[in-house]
Design an enzyme around this catalytic site. Structure first.
Site, mmCIF file in Angstrom:
data_model
loop_
_atom_site.group_PDB
_atom_site.id
_atom_site.type_symbol
_atom_site.label_atom_id
_atom_site.label_comp_id
_atom_site.label_asym_id
_atom_site.label_seq_id
_atom_site.Cartn_x
_atom_site.Cartn_y
_atom_site.Cartn_z
ATOM 1 N N ALA A 1 47.039 -7.854 7.851
ATOM 2 C CA ALA A 1 47.837 -8.276 8.805
ATOM 3 C C ALA A 1 49.101 -7.890 8.744
ATOM 4 C CB ALA A 1 47.714 -9.642 9.171
ATOM 5 N N ASP B 1 64.987 -25.288 0.183
ATOM 6 C CA ASP B 1 65.875 -26.246 -0.404
ATOM 7 C C ASP B 1 65.559 -27.609 -0.283
ATOM 8 O OD1 ASP B 1 65.906 -26.364 2.280
ATOM 9 O OD2 ASP B 1 68.100 -26.023 2.500
ATOM 10 N N GLY B 2 64.184 -27.881 -0.252
ATOM 11 C CA GLY B 2 63.763 -29.039 -0.206
ATOM 12 C C GLY B 2 63.886 -29.711 1.332
ATOM 13 N N HIS C 1 62.089 -19.575 7.347
ATOM 14 C CA HIS C 1 62.705 -18.099 7.551
ATOM 15 C C HIS C 1 61.564 -16.843 7.798
ATOM 16 C CE1 HIS C 1 62.712 -17.976 2.763
ATOM 17 N NE2 HIS C 1 61.314 -17.460 3.215
ATOM 18 N N GLU D 1 56.809 -2.703 6.505
ATOM 19 C CA GLU D 1 55.782 -2.858 5.298
ATOM 20 C C GLU D 1 55.733 -3.827 4.547
ATOM 21 O OE1 GLU D 1 52.937 -0.815 5.365
ATOM 22 O OE2 GLU D 1 53.913 0.209 7.104
ATOM 23 N N GLY E 1 57.369 -7.496 5.336
ATOM 24 C CA GLY E 1 57.908 -7.013 6.716
ATOM 25 C C GLY E 1 57.404 -8.074 7.692
ATOM 26 N N ASP F 1 56.805 -11.175 7.784
ATOM 27 C CA ASP F 1 56.137 -12.482 7.508
ATOM 28 C C ASP F 1 57.132 -13.437 7.945
ATOM 29 O OD1 ASP F 1 54.113 -10.881 6.582
ATOM 30 O OD2 ASP F 1 54.489 -11.216 4.673
ATOM 31 N N GLU G 1 59.104 -29.870 4.625
ATOM 32 C CA GLU G 1 59.161 -30.461 5.892
ATOM 33 C C GLU G 1 58.123 -31.279 6.216
ATOM 34 O OE1 GLU G 1 62.312 -30.559 6.080
ATOM 35 O OE2 GLU G 1 62.934 -28.709 5.423
ATOM 36 N N HIS H 1 60.942 -19.297 17.227
ATOM 37 C CA HIS H 1 62.212 -18.741 16.742
ATOM 38 C C HIS H 1 62.042 -17.797 15.677
ATOM 39 C CE1 HIS H 1 66.419 -18.717 15.456
ATOM 40 N NE2 HIS H 1 66.125 -18.580 14.327
ATOM 41 N N GLU H 2 61.130 -18.304 14.618
ATOM 42 C CA GLU H 2 60.992 -17.242 13.298
ATOM 43 C C GLU H 2 60.320 -16.017 13.914
ATOM 44 O OE1 GLU H 2 62.426 -17.683 10.909
ATOM 45 O OE2 GLU H 2 63.055 -19.736 11.072
ATOM 46 N N HIS I 1 62.449 -13.139 14.822
ATOM 47 C CA HIS I 1 62.943 -12.296 13.942
ATOM 48 C C HIS I 1 61.995 -11.449 13.313
ATOM 49 C CE1 HIS I 1 66.568 -14.586 13.557
ATOM 50 N NE2 HIS I 1 65.928 -15.978 13.111
ATOM 51 N N HIS J 1 70.235 -13.650 15.337
ATOM 52 C CA HIS J 1 70.363 -15.096 16.077
ATOM 53 C C HIS J 1 71.347 -14.842 17.209
ATOM 54 C CE1 HIS J 1 69.681 -17.581 12.043
ATOM 55 N NE2 HIS J 1 68.513 -17.421 13.260
#
Length: 476
Positions: free
Chosen positions: A165, A183-184, A191, A197, A200, A202, A209, A228-229, A232, A238
């Site tokens: 995919a 970061d916990g 992100h 390729e 890219g 992902d 969380e 949101h992600e 990207h 942003h």
């Protein structure tokens, strides 16, 4: 509470807040060592602070280090804060908000040449699910997030369970093989990587969380973070607009309130072209029993009501009282691309103030914008990202701002917030709902809107006079 106490200005401690903007930080307000460390890491990660600036810094060194000051100013500018160049409390508050892990300032790891997918049919796969949610709820959240973008641009998303995919969704903790460890709990929520390729496109979500459907369960809405992600993953960076999906900090909103802003739509259409599906073309159904307003204001001789990106204008002239006009808000306010959160007018000045996210606009009659600024110029803390409603009471020279369950009182002449605020709405406004969506003043009454109801409030006697349905103002 006595009526006079509600309006009489109190002099004193608020002046200290104004002084802090221009003088060195008081020794009692110096950031803690852990806050300094957090800020350095934040600026390195999201604003490309030179790694050579690493190491613990005293407050004096922070103020004297031009590189650090420059990056703090850059971050403050992005979020609409006062550009002090110092690590003040407001700046730290924003740095501590949950957010996306993609930098606000582009780095070599993200978007070196503004790439996009060549094929407008894009496949995706859920490589790893979260145990926080049912599998079907995870899949529904991703489908809803993908649909937002395919409605705005000529994109088609197909789920692929077996092949290779384009976009892989997965949940992971801490170090997970991409050189960008999580970061916990809190901090970075997720992100994503630019189209391309390998990795890219992902999207990775922090499994530390708590992920939810975004309805009533505590935690972070998987749908809103995924939306949101995915921006990207499709090639967007942003946005500075707090109403945009691509704003970096997490917004706690339900899925029914979450939609692409004009900034988001322009961005995705710049990359992929316009969709045959029109986004938000239909006017809100004003006579729906669940109808509510976003904002209301008196401009000249007309009461202007806002909902989504539409507006209705009703004249105050008795002869033409039933005359109602409606239009897309961009027709009269072309400079304001976001939906309106709040508004108030000052008749003596002949101006109205329109609030969208952390920005406000000064409007002289309709169609004319003369100035734009940040709501933090009013003295709101950085934790206040938008205003729910506002109304000016000329008899006292005060403007009341409603934010969540609280209200603030601003002195227009002294240009500062009155001491002792915010206060609870339910404490001082008997009969008014816990949250106010819109407000305006007409003759001797303040009209406040909460949900589907309109409340007529006598501010002199400090009592609620009448309740009607909100859309009665629109002839329903």
């Amino acid at each position: 509470m006595e009526l006079l106490l509600l309006w009489i200005p109190v002099l004193g401690s608020l002046m200290l807040v104004e002084v802090l903007w221009t003088l060195p930080i008081d020794q009692d307000l110096l950031p803690k060592p852990e806050d300094v460390e957090l800020a350095e890491g934040y600026l390195r990660r999201f604003y490309n602070l030179n790694p050579r600036s690493r190491g613990k810094m005293s407050e004096r060194r922070i103020r004297s280090t031009s590189a650090m000051e420059e990056k703090i100013r850059e971050m403050q500018n992005f979020f609409g804060l006062r550009e002090t160049g110092r690590l003040d409390r407001h700046t730290l508050d924003v740095m501590k908000e949950p957010r996306c892990g993609v930098p606000d300032v582009e780095s070599f790891s993200f978007y070196p040449e503004k790439p996009k997918w060549k094929n407008h049919t894009i496949t995706y796969m859920i490589a790893k699910y979260t145990p926080d949610m049912k599998r079907e709820d995870v899949e529904k959240s991703f489908r809803s997030a993908l649909k937002m973008w395919s409605d705005a641009a000529p994109l088609r998303f197909i789920k692929d369970n077996h092949g290779k995919a384009d976009i892989l969704f997965s949940f992971a903790r801490r170090t997970h093989g991409d050189f960008f460890p999580f970061d916990g709990p809190g901090g970075v929520l997720a992100h994503a990587f630019q189209p391309g390729e390998g990795m890219g496109g992902d999207v990775h979500f922090d499994e530390d969380e708590t992920w939810t459907t975004g309805k009533t369960t505590p935690g972070y809405s998987l749908f809103s973070v995924a939306a949101h992600e995915l921006g990207h993953s499709l090639g967007l960076s942003h946005s500075r607009d707090p109403s945009a999906i691509m704003y970096p900090n997490y917004r706690s909103q339900s899925s029914t309130q979450y939609s692409l802003s004009k900034d988001d739509v322009l961005g995705i259409q710049t990359l992929y072209g316009k969709s045959t599906i029109k986004v938000e073309t239909a006017a809100p159904k004003k006579c729906d029993p669940n109808f509510s307003f976003d904002a209301a204001v008196l401009i000249g001789n007309e009461i202007v009501f806002f909902k989504n990106r539409y507006m209705w204008m009703r004249t105050t002239w008795t002869t033409y009282w039933n005359r109602l006009r409606e239009s897309h808000s961009s027709t009269y306010l072309p400079s304001i691309s976001s939906h309106v959160d709040a508004a108030y007018d000052i008749p003596a000045k002949g101006v109205a103030y329109i609030f969208t996210g952390h920005k406000y606009w000064v409007v002289q009659q309709l169609k004319t914008k003369s100035h734009a600024g940040s709501i933090h110029e009013y003295g709101f803390s950085s934790s206040v990202r938008q205003v729910d409603a506002a109304v000016h009471v000329s008899e006292y020279g005060k403007t009341v701002f409603f934010v969540g369950e609280f209200y603030y009182r601003y002195d227009e002449r002294r240009r500062r917030m009155d001491p002792g605020f915010p206060r609870l709405i339910q404490t001082d406004w008997p009969g008014i709902p816990r949250k106010v969506d819109a407000a305006f003043k007409l003759d001797g009454s303040i009209f406040l809107f909460g949900g589907t109801k309109s409340y007529q409030y006598d501010f002199r006697q400090n009592r609620m006079v009448k309740i009607i349905s909100a859309n009665s103002w629109l002839g329903c």
